[in-house]
Scaffold this motif. Sequence first.
Motif: not given
Length: 276
Positions: A113-115, A192-193, A210-211, A234-235, A237, A245, A250
């Motif tokens: 899952a990534a922003g 989150f960033e 993402g992480m 998923s969202n 950023a 966020v 997510v």
Amino acid sequence: MEKTRNVKAAADYVRARAKRVPSIALMLGSGLGGLAKEVQDTVCIPYGDIPGFPVSTAPGHAGVLTAGRLQDRDVIVMGGRFHHYEGYGMEDIAFPVRVMRDLGVETLILTNAAGGVNTSFKPGDLMVITDHINMTGQNPLRGANDESLGPRFPDMGGLYDKRLNGILRKVAEERSIDCRSGVYAWMTGPSFETPAEIRMLRVLGADAVGMSTVPEAITAHHCGIRVAGVSCISNMAAGVLDQPVTEEEVFEITQRVKGSFSALIRGLLERIDEGR
Ligand code: HPA
């Protein structure tokens, strides 16, 4: 994390239990673990039972290895991965990938899952990873190099397999799946960033953030495993929309795209040898 790091022992344990030897491994990201339930004729092995295997603590990560058949292929699904933000070292993250190699895995499909950093993206889009930016200062290949695995200074130009990416795009087009292509930036998390960090990542050429994924991809490419990566956006950023966020968003979005995510991955499996 204090367990012995014996790749062979872990692979032997899995081999002795799984009925078939898989050539394709899938690593399922946050909220995307449902695909493991679609695997048939399964043998499920909890990570905790495998000698030397770390145990995942992240929400939405089952911590079970599922070997079986998906789309008429022998696969092994890693339902849960190990993140830097959980406190795992790079060697913990590299370990399962090297176990996969010892098992005979030739292709690793990484998902996450990534922003969305690219403002033309929208939550629910899937993104084929074409390249990555490592923002963490970490590298799983740091330390003594095992020449039997791969070279000291491996090229990363062809990391995300162009042939597999082509298949993913074709499958998406044929099945009308909203699918983008882009660059994934790896941040350590777990916060989150900030909006400023996201603006920076955009300037640097990132499309998603993402992480995870990058250390596994580097480890796999180093030891000769073909890699494909798919992000679920998923969202948006931080700072793209005027809203925070959240982990809830997510998960909500990953649940919403389950169907198209599964169709894309199954389509890839179906045609995985095309163009070889
Ligand atoms: N940032 C980092 N990791 C993520 C995000 C995000 O916005 N969404 C899902 N994983």
